[in-house]
Design an enzyme around this catalytic site. Sequence first.
Site, PDB file in Angstrom:
ATOM      1  N   CYS A  83       0.834  -1.202   0.000  1.00 29.49           N
ATOM      2  CA  CYS A  83       0.000   0.000   0.000  1.00 29.49           C
ATOM      3  C   CYS A  83       0.872   1.259   0.000  1.00 29.49           C
ATOM      4  O   CYS A  83       1.507   1.561  -1.002  1.00 29.49           O
ATOM      5  CB  CYS A  83      -0.976  -0.024   1.162  1.00 29.49           C
ATOM      6  SG  CYS A  83      -2.372   1.122   0.948  1.00 29.49           S
ATOM      7  N   HIS A 140      -3.809  -5.348   1.447  1.00 31.69           N
ATOM      8  CA  HIS A 140      -3.514  -5.659   2.840  1.00 31.69           C
ATOM      9  C   HIS A 140      -3.930  -7.100   3.129  1.00 31.69           C
ATOM     10  O   HIS A 140      -4.996  -7.541   2.702  1.00 31.69           O
ATOM     11  CB  HIS A 140      -4.274  -4.718   3.776  1.00 31.69           C
ATOM     12  CG  HIS A 140      -3.801  -3.311   3.739  1.00 31.69           C
ATOM     13  ND1 HIS A 140      -2.564  -2.932   4.207  1.00 31.69           N
ATOM     14  CD2 HIS A 140      -4.397  -2.181   3.275  1.00 31.69           C
ATOM     15  CE1 HIS A 140      -2.421  -1.621   4.041  1.00 31.69           C
ATOM     16  NE2 HIS A 140      -3.512  -1.146   3.486  1.00 31.69           N
TER      17      HIS A 140
END
Length: 524
Positions: A355, A466
Amino acid sequence: MRTISRLSAAPPVPALMVQGVSSNAGKSLLTAALCRLLTRRGLKTAPFKAQNMALNSFVTDDGKEMARAQALQAAACGLSADVRMNPVLLKPTSHTGAQIIVMGEPVGQMRVREYHLYKTKAWRAVRKAYKSLCVGKDVMVLEGAGSPAEINLKAHDIVNMRMARLADARVLLVADIDRGGAFAALVGTMSLLGRADRARVAGYVLNKFRGDATLLTSAFTAVSSRTRRPFLGVIPMLKDLHLPEEDSVSFKLGITPGLFTSTGPDKTCPPQTLDIAVTDLPHISNFTDLDALRAEHGVRVRILRRAEDFGVPHAVILPGSKNTVADMRFLQKTGLAEAICRFSKQDNATVVGICGGLQMLGQRIDDPLCIEDGGRAAGLGLLPLRTRLREVKQLRRVAGRMLETVAGTALSVEGYEIRHGQSEPISRRKKHDRMAPVMEDTAGRVLGWGRLEPDGRARVWGAYLHGLFDADAFRHAFLNSLREKACFAPQTGCVYSLGPELDRLADVVEQNLNMLSVYSLLGV
């Protein structure tokens, strides 16, 4: 028997609340354990935390964002995560500001005074969420935040005693004895509470104890005599408990048992042990992405705070960030950016970004709308990507696959996206900038990129997903690809599952907490 009359506005559901004398007292895991024990007793149980301040968040099946701790507590109850369990989430982006998320949706970036003015709306959302969540439940287990005795915050409280009054909940007051000062903190907390709030406290729980609990008898007597409340349990320090932490306190201190160590290059790994270094970003978020890696045998995951502690790791991971521009500047200021770039040029090096970490691998990060702190920062320049933070936040559960460019074979992964950043490839002018997708979702949308080496594998790569390391097959293949480079023998790896760890936690709490008193408080 319940000793406090129920407020007419409160839902008619028995409730117990876990509050602490401080942050990081172990409230979240104790709440999860109680949820598990009550569920195992056959009771329909749900967790609730009115307001959570944390950078570890989770995306629900319907694309809403909530605290990771309440998602874990939901799992302890055998329930899917539901934003009503955590109606208000604060995600700090600086020392004075945070993104405010209400019922799973961001409502704005606010400083402390702005948020205090917004609290009236937040409280309405809290009350509505709790009333709705109670429907069909036998018991509710609530969690407080920080300490209920922070006298400068009492006027704005929506998560501690004000919530206890709404739910008509009895309170267990928890102290972390490992950090010291637990007995003074319990007495001090009780002395600062008003009479009505003190009446809600049913007893004390000492958490994270090492040693012989019988040695505490004199302290129990003194504190109970002074406050007229009993000690209901002493929970031992649990080693190697592989459950997600609520916030980064333990990560930052480097003291979580069996989790991370602040070892430098002078302290070598045992033979055949992979050394994975993780950058300790000031605004690190969702570091639970690494939990599955630290659960593996033969893997050491360590915090990397300074360039001089870089050492010779087998891989470096840049985790997520809630302030990517500021954290990128931190890497540059500390010399870690230069060290990572130098490391990436080694033949057997692996650099991974998740991310915000993916964004840092690129050429540039722009935040023109001040979604976080605003401004612009040059990235590490390891991937030809540029990132722009956009107003609309991407929140969704994702199923996809990591392509063979990462671990030699295409493997399924799943997790969730939480991001404002939108990354786009920059037209490549250099022949050696052989960037290619490394991850895509089931619809073929690219969620990660890598720089391909002559053998067709990506040595530097990143993805927006994630939880990607939670997938056993991919994690094992990734780790064995590192072992192959290091000339280590391959390993089969472990099965990463929260269920057995939740049961282990619940078993220990059941053995060391007076559960008969707990059941009596709930009237069950």
